[in-house]
Structures are given as structure tokens and as C-alpha cells.
Design an enzyme around this catalytic site. Structure first.
Site, PDB file in Angstrom:
ATOM      1  N   HIS A  50     -71.718  55.506 -72.629  1.00 16.11           N
ATOM      2  CA  HIS A  50     -70.379  55.380 -73.290  1.00 16.11           C
ATOM      3  C   HIS A  50     -69.390  56.374 -72.916  1.00 16.11           C
ATOM      4  O   HIS A  50     -69.917  57.331 -72.326  1.00 16.11           O
ATOM      5  CB  HIS A  50     -70.472  55.556 -74.910  1.00 16.11           C
ATOM      6  CG  HIS A  50     -71.008  54.439 -75.638  1.00 16.11           C
ATOM      7  ND1 HIS A  50     -71.854  54.550 -76.757  1.00 16.11           N
ATOM      8  CD2 HIS A  50     -70.788  52.879 -75.317  1.00 16.11           C
ATOM      9  CE1 HIS A  50     -72.105  53.399 -77.280  1.00 16.11           C
ATOM     10  NE2 HIS A  50     -71.593  52.592 -76.526  1.00 16.11           N
ATOM     11  N   ARG A  92     -71.680  49.705 -71.069  1.00 20.42           N
ATOM     12  CA  ARG A  92     -71.905  48.832 -72.406  1.00 20.42           C
ATOM     13  C   ARG A  92     -70.529  47.732 -72.486  1.00 20.42           C
ATOM     14  O   ARG A  92     -70.649  46.735 -72.841  1.00 20.42           O
ATOM     15  CB  ARG A  92     -71.852  49.807 -73.639  1.00 20.42           C
ATOM     16  CG  ARG A  92     -73.057  50.698 -73.531  1.00 20.42           C
ATOM     17  CD  ARG A  92     -74.533  49.635 -74.294  1.00 20.42           C
ATOM     18  NE  ARG A  92     -75.319  50.699 -74.194  1.00 20.42           N
ATOM     19  CZ  ARG A  92     -75.893  51.215 -75.401  1.00 20.42           C
ATOM     20  NH1 ARG A  92     -75.044  51.289 -76.470  1.00 20.42           N
ATOM     21  NH2 ARG A  92     -77.075  51.861 -75.545  1.00 20.42           N
ATOM     22  N   LEU A 142     -82.102  49.201 -32.054  1.00 16.49           N
ATOM     23  CA  LEU A 142     -80.839  49.559 -31.710  1.00 16.49           C
ATOM     24  C   LEU A 142     -80.207  48.341 -31.144  1.00 16.49           C
ATOM     25  O   LEU A 142     -78.890  48.044 -31.518  1.00 16.49           O
ATOM     26  CB  LEU A 142     -80.820  50.698 -30.591  1.00 16.49           C
ATOM     27  CG  LEU A 142     -79.551  51.317 -30.177  1.00 16.49           C
ATOM     28  CD1 LEU A 142     -78.977  51.946 -31.554  1.00 16.49           C
ATOM     29  CD2 LEU A 142     -79.706  52.150 -28.960  1.00 16.49           C
ATOM     30  N   CYS A 152     -70.248  60.890 -81.078  1.00 18.29           N
ATOM     31  CA  CYS A 152     -71.112  59.540 -81.468  1.00 18.29           C
ATOM     32  C   CYS A 152     -70.992  59.242 -82.977  1.00 18.29           C
ATOM     33  O   CYS A 152     -70.987  58.111 -83.442  1.00 18.29           O
ATOM     34  CB  CYS A 152     -72.246  59.358 -80.977  1.00 18.29           C
ATOM     35  SG  CYS A 152     -72.209  59.462 -79.122  1.00 18.29           S
TER      36      CYS A 152
HETATM   37  P1  NAD Z   1     -85.681  51.507 -31.417  1.00 18.87           P
HETATM   38  O1  NAD Z   1     -86.067  52.627 -32.284  1.00 18.87           O
HETATM   39  O2  NAD Z   1     -84.259  51.130 -31.498  1.00 18.87           O
HETATM   40  O3  NAD Z   1     -86.674  50.646 -31.606  1.00 18.87           O
HETATM   41  C1  NAD Z   1     -88.038  50.394 -31.439  1.00 18.87           C
HETATM   42  C2  NAD Z   1     -88.385  49.469 -32.058  1.00 18.87           C
HETATM   43  O4  NAD Z   1     -89.835  49.004 -31.829  1.00 18.87           O
HETATM   44  C3  NAD Z   1     -88.644  49.952 -33.460  1.00 18.87           C
HETATM   45  O5  NAD Z   1     -88.013  49.093 -34.349  1.00 18.87           O
HETATM   46  C4  NAD Z   1     -90.154  49.731 -33.655  1.00 18.87           C
HETATM   47  O6  NAD Z   1     -90.587  49.439 -35.148  1.00 18.87           O
HETATM   48  C5  NAD Z   1     -90.685  48.715 -32.767  1.00 18.87           C
HETATM   49  N1  NAD Z   1     -91.838  48.885 -32.522  1.00 18.87           N
HETATM   50  C6  NAD Z   1     -92.904  49.960 -32.105  1.00 18.87           C
HETATM   51  N2  NAD Z   1     -93.996  49.514 -31.697  1.00 18.87           N
HETATM   52  C7  NAD Z   1     -94.007  48.434 -31.634  1.00 18.87           C
HETATM   53  C8  NAD Z   1     -95.211  47.347 -31.335  1.00 18.87           C
HETATM   54  N3  NAD Z   1     -96.280  47.764 -30.826  1.00 18.87           N
HETATM   55  N4  NAD Z   1     -94.738  46.226 -31.230  1.00 18.87           N
HETATM   56  C9  NAD Z   1     -93.586  45.688 -31.930  1.00 18.87           C
HETATM   57  N5  NAD Z   1     -92.672  46.561 -32.261  1.00 18.87           N
HETATM   58  C10 NAD Z   1     -92.942  47.836 -32.101  1.00 18.87           C
HETATM   59  O7  NAD Z   1     -85.897  52.364 -30.028  1.00 18.87           O
HETATM   60  P2  NAD Z   1     -85.821  51.678 -28.599  1.00 18.87           P
HETATM   61  O8  NAD Z   1     -84.909  50.511 -28.375  1.00 18.87           O
HETATM   62  O9  NAD Z   1     -86.869  51.922 -27.928  1.00 18.87           O
HETATM   63  O10 NAD Z   1     -84.610  52.906 -27.950  1.00 18.87           O
HETATM   64  C11 NAD Z   1     -83.392  53.204 -28.399  1.00 18.87           C
HETATM   65  C12 NAD Z   1     -82.583  53.727 -27.363  1.00 18.87           C
HETATM   66  O11 NAD Z   1     -82.879  54.862 -26.692  1.00 18.87           O
HETATM   67  C13 NAD Z   1     -82.414  52.544 -26.303  1.00 18.87           C
HETATM   68  O12 NAD Z   1     -80.984  52.651 -25.715  1.00 18.87           O
HETATM   69  C14 NAD Z   1     -83.380  52.923 -25.374  1.00 18.87           C
HETATM   70  O13 NAD Z   1     -82.785  52.368 -24.191  1.00 18.87           O
HETATM   71  C15 NAD Z   1     -83.168  54.626 -25.424  1.00 18.87           C
HETATM   72  N6  NAD Z   1     -84.204  55.162 -24.811  1.00 18.87           N
HETATM   73  C16 NAD Z   1     -84.369  55.707 -23.442  1.00 18.87           C
HETATM   74  C17 NAD Z   1     -85.593  56.365 -23.101  1.00 18.87           C
HETATM   75  C18 NAD Z   1     -85.245  57.121 -21.631  1.00 18.87           C
HETATM   76  O14 NAD Z   1     -84.499  56.878 -21.027  1.00 18.87           O
HETATM   77  N7  NAD Z   1     -86.426  57.578 -21.415  1.00 18.87           N
HETATM   78  C19 NAD Z   1     -86.687  56.194 -23.673  1.00 18.87           C
HETATM   79  C20 NAD Z   1     -86.918  55.745 -24.966  1.00 18.87           C
HETATM   80  C21 NAD Z   1     -85.715  54.949 -25.535  1.00 18.87           C
END
Ligand code: NAD
Length: 699
Positions: free
Chosen positions: A168, A139, A635, A264
């Protein structure tokens, strides 16, 4: 005159809930029982009359809140500071109060400026001290307390209220004699709560819980050793009792429908502050005027900036506002900011700089603080944005280098004179001089911020599909131009690129010379190589769209094969990997960086598990980029975005609109978000590029 306390009250003859100006009133319009209210008020009046001299203000018709006389103004010695109500519904109460105070020998002190002030609702004296607690944020405006402190020669401690239900200060705080207090901690922002806890030692304060607070226990009239309130739980009564206070509970349910309790309904007429010989120290409340210019309204920039001011504990007044009358005309706002202290003001200004705000006062030198510990910046460091930034030192503006966001500005003296660079806090070293606060910092933020440029592909309308195609056409054209000028396109990609069948197209873009660096994690490479070796991505056969038996281990087998070969490059050279995104990178000599994460399988030998090293490598690879394509990885895209200065074209493709908005909300026209399936996007983009540049198909 007796030495009993003197109070003012106003009978609830015309009381009612007739409108909504606080959360308590919601749903209660017309529900207050006036007769019951009168009974409750009479009881309170009776209790108070035994303890104090109670004067009465004549109630007036059509002013249903007039019984809440605490909000009429603030009395100190023979002065009456009339309120300036925040809501017009209550303005009519003022002439009545003013007449009464004039007739009773008080001199009125009218506040200058336009900020609102709601009297003893927000201004509460600490008994027996030249100290006024000043509530603000809901306020009353913060700025009024500077003037009040000046007039009354008292110290003012501002307290910011953050819960509209405790609108208040007197609804959540009761200062008690003997340097004590009763308050509800959740009603205050962090700094104010710290101020309260700093002022009242633990054994001198009672922090009430929500049950007492919502019963308006803190809305208490304190007369000597009696606490009169509408509610107090047994524990509270006991604790007050241990301090020697008697609690007198007067239920005031009808008034609670309006958001009012005992305090009040009462205004103290006997607040006295002994004349202090020397001037007391002024409240640290500071004011600055800034100018904001640009597309303030249609981009929501103004709201964002004003939110930043209040979120950081400040308040504001418009000195001037000129809206742009045509679509491309900039609006200008001159805003007076008031902050409870210098540090908060610095934080507010630093935050407004990113919206291009210009402080109006004379230019100030940047203030530098020395780093005392390796990897730790001074507490008040200025945190950078993506925009070009200048620092004012000894009469000169110096442009910072290595611009990125979330860094500090380090000033260095070198052979070629003074130099300013952006550096991560972990990289500062003892003795480095770092810019602190917002003085002497100038940010070249764009005057026109981008609108939300996210395009829905999966959305309902056919037209949006067409729109995405148009946008992809444009991106293809831009990429081709960059390619022709030997520019640089960086791709940041997640494994979804492979899962959606986009790897084929991304590999083609790399082969055609449209990618100069690839950034990602372990997964994009692991699944790309899985696809290349075994025809699956995450065990799914991409041609049939079906999982294959044992497919869940395919990516592990792929990683294992690459590890056997000694690395991705080696796997390509040895003919183990013969197609895909990573294959194309190796063949075309496109540098890549795979940044590790805790969920990584393997990892692949190239995956950098030292994240400092990975961040450094990312940063190196984006230097000189003209365009960054961020493909379905939140990420790695966020990490890249933070390192990228303004001026680089960012294209973000993700199926989740929230991710797209987050990544493209850089306040610049250079970023473009596309909400679509990344496989489809890459397919269309590659097709379009081939159409516009068929002769480049083979690189
Ligand atoms: P993330 O969550 O950062 O990103 C995935 C993104 O893809 C999301 O924002 C999601 O909305 C989007 N998405 C999903 N389906 C989609 C589509 N059909 N079209 C467009 N966008 C789409 O995940 P990230 O980058 O996949 O992984 C995060 C970390 O984990 C990375 O460092 C990755 O290398 C690691 N990772 C490792 C493994 C492995 O070693 N086996 C597997 C998966 C992820």
C-alpha cells in the site's frame, strides 16, 4: 465540534494472522499474540487520543484484518468511498464500515468498474492541498483515480508501487504538512520516483533507508507537528525534528507480522478539500482497449503481453475473454489498459503491437516528429519488430520497406509518392520525419506463435536423439528444396564449428552448393585456416583430440600466413590454403563477411573492423535469404537475427539451451532451435543431404 483531527480506529479484538495476502504474513500464520497486540494497540490509541478525536468501529469476529481500518475506504469532506478489496479474505469488512459511515452521516460513493481500491491505504491527501497521491500496481488499480479525481475535484498524482512488501502507498510514503514528505524511494518505479522528486524539492523530502522503511517508519499518522509511527531511527527522528516535528514511536511488532503499522490502524475522518472554483486539471490517466487474438494461452503470449503492460507502468482489466476450445482455435482477449500518462500508454501500445494487438478506438493517423540531430531519433520513436509493418498516413496504409527490428520508421516523400522505411537511429538525419508513438502503426504479427521448438540432443532420453535426427532429416529436405529452386541459404558460424570437427562438413555443404553466403567473425576463418594449415583448432589436434606442443600459437601462425599472402582469397589462389570452409567459399565464389570484435587476434585482412561497415555487409548478404543456419555463435547470430525480417526460416544450433531460446524466440513458426553439438549436427546434416541428393556431391 472541536477542531481536533478526527480519526477512526478498530480494536484488535479478533486480530490475528490467519491467511497470507502479503509477503509479511508468510510464515506468520497463527503467530500473532492477540494480548500483546491489544497492549500495543492501546498504547497507540492512547497517544492518538491525546492529539485527536478517535471514533471506534466495532470489531467483528472472523475478520482478523479489521483493525487495519485505513483500508476500509477513503473519506473526503462528507463523502466516503468504500474500498473494493483485492483479496476476498477482506471483503467481509466492508458492510461493517459502510454501516458505520452511513450512521455517521457520510454519503457513500461507490466506484464503477471492477478495479480494486484499498482506501486510505493507497489514497493519501497532501495536507493543505487539493492533491491526492494515488498508489497503484499492487493492490489498487490505476483506473479508480480518474473517477475519484472527478468526484472530489482534486488533482491525483498516481504513484506505482513495485515492491510487494510495500503493498500500500501508506507503507512507504507519508505526506507531511508544509509541502513535505517522507518516503522509501525503492518502493516506487522510476517514473513515480521522478514525480516525487519533482514535486518535493530536496530540502522538503526525506528519503528513508531500508532499515527505517522495513520498520514501517513511513506508515505514520501525522497530526499537526506530531509524527506517530511504529519505528524511526535516530537520524530520521533528528531530521524530522529539524523540520519541527516531534516523533512519537509506538512499537507495533504484532501488527508488523501482518504487514501493518501505525497508519494502517487509522483512518482519517477529516480529510477536507476546499471547493475549487474551476475544475482542476484531470489526472493524465489514459485508457485504451485492445484486442489480442491467437494461441494466447498455450504459447504464454497472454502472460507476456500482460507483463509488458505492468512493466511499463500500466494496469489492465479484461473486458472479454474467449478461450479457443480446441487446440488450433484462437483465443480472443479484449483488454482495457490504463496508463498513468500518454507517454506510458504509447509505450505500452507500441510494445503490444508486436504481439499483434489491435487498438479498438477509431483509427488514428501516425504521428511524425522531425529529427533534430543527425543520428538521434526523437525521444518517443516507435521501435520496429521483425514483422511486416504498415503506417497510416492521410487515410492510407503504407507498408514499411527494409523491415528489421530495432529500427525507426522514416517517412519520405519521393517522386513516386510517400514511402516508409526502417532505418537505424544512427542513420537518421536532421529533418527526417520519424513515426512516434504507436498511433497509426499496424504490425502483422503471426496469430499463432511457435511453441518452444528446441530439441535436446544431449538430453537424457534416447528418444530426443531420434527426434533430432528426424528434425535434421527435415532440414536436409528443406535445404534441398531451396537448392532446387535456386534459393538462398546463409550460414552464420562461430569457431566452435571448427573445434568440434564440423568444418569438414560445412566445407562439403559449401562445395555442394548449399551455402550462398557465410557470415561470421575473425575466429571461424582463423581456426578453419589453422586447421587447414596445421591440422589443429586452437592448438588441438582434431584427429587425436589432444593439444599439440606450441599449439596455442597455431592460429596466430595461420593468421600470419594469410596476412603474408595478402588475404584469404590470395592465400587460396597461391596454394597456401588448400582445404576447409574458407577455401570452399573462395573456390565456389560464395561471398563471406567476417565482422570484427575487440577480442580478435590478427585480424585476418578480410575481417571488417569498422562495425558499421560489417553490419551493412551482413544486411546486404541476408537480403533474399530463404534460410539462415546459425551455428554456435551467439554474437553473430543475434546480430543477424535482428536484421532479418519475419518470413525467413531460421535454424539455430547451439549447445546452450538459453542461447537457442533467445535466438528462436521471435514469435514465429519459422524459427527452429536445436540444442546439440554443432559438429555432430553438421555431420548428420551433410550425411543426410548426401543421401537425399547423392548426384550433387560434386557440386
Ligand atoms: P559466442 O560466445 O558468441 O558463441 C559461442 C557459442 O557456441 C555459444 O553460444 C556456446 O554455447 C556455443 N557452443 C559452445 N560449444 C558448442 C558445441 N560443442 N556445439 C554447439 N554450440 C556450442 O562466441 P564466438 O562467436 O565464438 O566469438 C565471439 C567473437 O569473438 C566473434 O566475433 C569471434 O570471431 C571472436 N573470437 C575471436 C578469436 C580470435 O580472433 N582468436 C577467438 C574466439 C572468438
Amino acid at each position: 465540534m472541536s477542531d481536533k483531527p478526527r480519526l477512526l480506529m478498530c480494536p484488535p479484538t479478533h486480530f490475528g494472522v490467519d491467511y497470507v495476502i502479503n509477503p509479511w504474513m508468510r510464515g506468520n500464520v497463527g503467530r500473532a499474540d492477540r494480548r500483546e497486540a491489544k497492549t500495543q494497540w492501546d498504547r497507540l490509541h492512547g497517544v492518538l487520543r491525546d492529539l485527536a478525536e478517535v471514533e471506534l468501529l466495532e470489531p467483528a469476529e472472523a475478520l482478523p484484518d479489521m483493525p487495519f481500518v485505513a483500508n476500509a475506504g477513503l473519506v473526503c469532506n462528507d463523502a466516503f468511498i468504500p474500498s473494493r478489496f483485492r483479496f476476498p479474505q477482506r471483503e467481509g469488512e466492508l458492510p461493517h464500515a459502510l454501516r458505520w459511515f452511513e450512521a455517521h452521516g457520510f454519503r457513500a460513493l461507490e466506484l464503477s468498474g471492477s478495479a480494486s481500491f484499498e482506501g486510505e491505504g493507497d489514497g493519501l491527501f497532501q495536507p493543505d492541498a487539493a492533491l491526492l497521491w494515488g498508489g497503484y500496481g499492487v493492490r489498487s488499480g490505476l483506473q479508480v483515480y480518474r473517477e475519484i479525481a472527478e468526484w472530489l475535484n482534486v488533482e491525483v498524482k498516481p504513484l506505482r508501487l513495485i515492491d510487494e512488501r510495500f503493498y500500500h502507498l501508506d507503507t512507504c510514503f507519508a505526506p507531511l504538512p508544509g509541502g513535505r514528505a517522507l518516503y522509501y524511494p525503492d518502493a516506487f518505479d522510476r517514473e513515480s520516483l521522478e514525480a516525487l522528486r519533482g514535486h518535493f524539492p530536496e530540502d522538503q523530502r526525506i528519503e528513508v533507508g531500508p532499515e527505517d522503511a522495513l520498520g514501517f517508519a513511513c506508515n505514520a499518522v501525522v497530526l499537526g507537528d506530531v509524527v506517530v509511527t511504529s519505528h524511526a531511527g535516530p537520524e530520521l527522528r533528528e531530521r524530522l525534528g529539524a523540520w519541527g516535528f516531534r516523533t512519537e514511536v509506538c512499537p507495533l511488532g504484532e501488527f508488523l507480522l501482518s504487514g501493518g503499522g501505525a497508519k494502517c490502524l487509522v483512518l482519517r475522518l477529516d480529510n477536507t478539500v476546499a471547493p475549487v472554483k474551476a475544475a482542476v486539471s484531470r489526472p493524465p490517466i489514459t485508457e485504451r482497449v485492445v484486442t489480442l487474438q491467437g494461441q494466447l494461452l498455450d504459447t504464454g503470449l497472454l502472460t507476456t503481453a500482460l507483463d509488458a503492460i505492468t512493466d511499463l507502468g500500466g494496469t489492465f482489466d479484461f473486458e472479454e475473454f474467449r478461450p479457443g476450445l480446441r487446440q488450433n482455435e484462437a483465443s480472443t482477449a479484449r483488454i482495457r489498459i490504463v496508463a498513468p500518462g500518454g507517454e506510458q500508454m504509447e509505450a505500452i501500445l507500441a510494445s503490444l503491437l508486436r504481439y499483434g494487438a489491435k487498438p479498438e478506438e477509431a483509427l488514428r493517423e501516425a504521428s511524425l516528429c522531425e529529427v533534430e540531430q543527425d543520428g538521434v531519433a526523437p525521444r518517443t520513436f516507435y521501435s520496429t519488430t521483425i514483422y511486416p509493418t504498415d503506417v497510416y498516413l492521410e487515410g492510407q496504409w503504407i507498408r514499411a520497406t527494409k523491415q528489421r527490428m530495432d529500427a525507426v520508421l522514416v517517412v519520405k516523400e519521393g517522386e513516386h509518392g510517400r514511402h516508409v522505411e526502417c532505418r537505424l537511429t544512427r542513420d537518421v538525419r536532421r529533418g527526417d520525419r520519424v513515426v512516434c508513438g504507436a498511433d497509426g502503426v499496424r504490425v502483422h504479427a503471426p496469430r499463432t506463435r511457435g511453441r518452444d521448438e528446441s530439441f535436446a540432443f544431449m538430453g537424457a532420453g534416447v528418444s530426443s536423439e531420434r527426434r533430432v535426427e528426424v528434425v535434421i532429416d527435415e532440414i536436409a529436405w528443406e535445404m534441398q528444396r531451396i537448392r532446387e529452386q535456386d534459393g538462398k541459404i546463409v550460414v552464420v558460424a562461430g569457431p566452435v564449428v571448427v573445434h568440434t570437427g564440423g568444418a569438414l562438413f560445412l566445407a562439403q555443404l559449401i562445395e555442394m552448393g548449399y551455402v550462398q553466403a557465410l557470415l561470421g567473425g575473425n575466429a571461424i576463418a582463423a581456426h578453419d585456416i589453422e586447421y587447414s594449415l596445421l591440422g589443429t583448432s586452437l592448438g588441438v589436434d582434431l584427429t587425436r583430440g589432444k593439444g599439440v606442443p606450441g599449439g596455442h600459437s597455431h592460429h596466430l601462425r595461420a593468421i600470419n600466413e594469410v596476412r603474408r599472402a595478402g588475404g584469404i582469397r590470395e592465400a587460396v589462389e597461391q596454394g597456401v590454403v588448400t582445404s576447409g570452409v574458407m577455401y570452399a567459399c573462395v573456390k565456389r565464389d560464395v561471398p563471406f563477411c567476417l565482422a570484427g570484435s575487440i577480442r580478435d587476434d590478427g585480424p585476418l585482412p578480410e575481417t571488417l573492423m569498422d562495425l558499421y561497415e560489417a553490419q551493412r555487409r551482413y544486411q546486404e548478404l541476408i537480403v533474399g535469404a530463404d534460410m539462415i543456419l546459425m551455428l554456435s555463435t551467439m554474437l553473430h547470430s543475434i546480430a543477424t537475427g535482428n536484421m532479418t525480417p519475419a518470413g525467413v526460416r531460421l535454424i539455430c544450433v547451439d549447445i546452450n539451451p538459453a542461447v537457442v531460446t533467445k535466438l528462436t524466440d521471435r514469435g514465429s513458426l519459422e524459427s527452429l532451435g536445436i540444442v546439440t553439438d554443432v559438429g555432430l549436427f553438421l555431420n548428420l546434416l551433410t550425411r543426410r543431404i548426401k543421401e537425399v541428393q547423392p548426384e550433387r556431391r560434386d557440386g
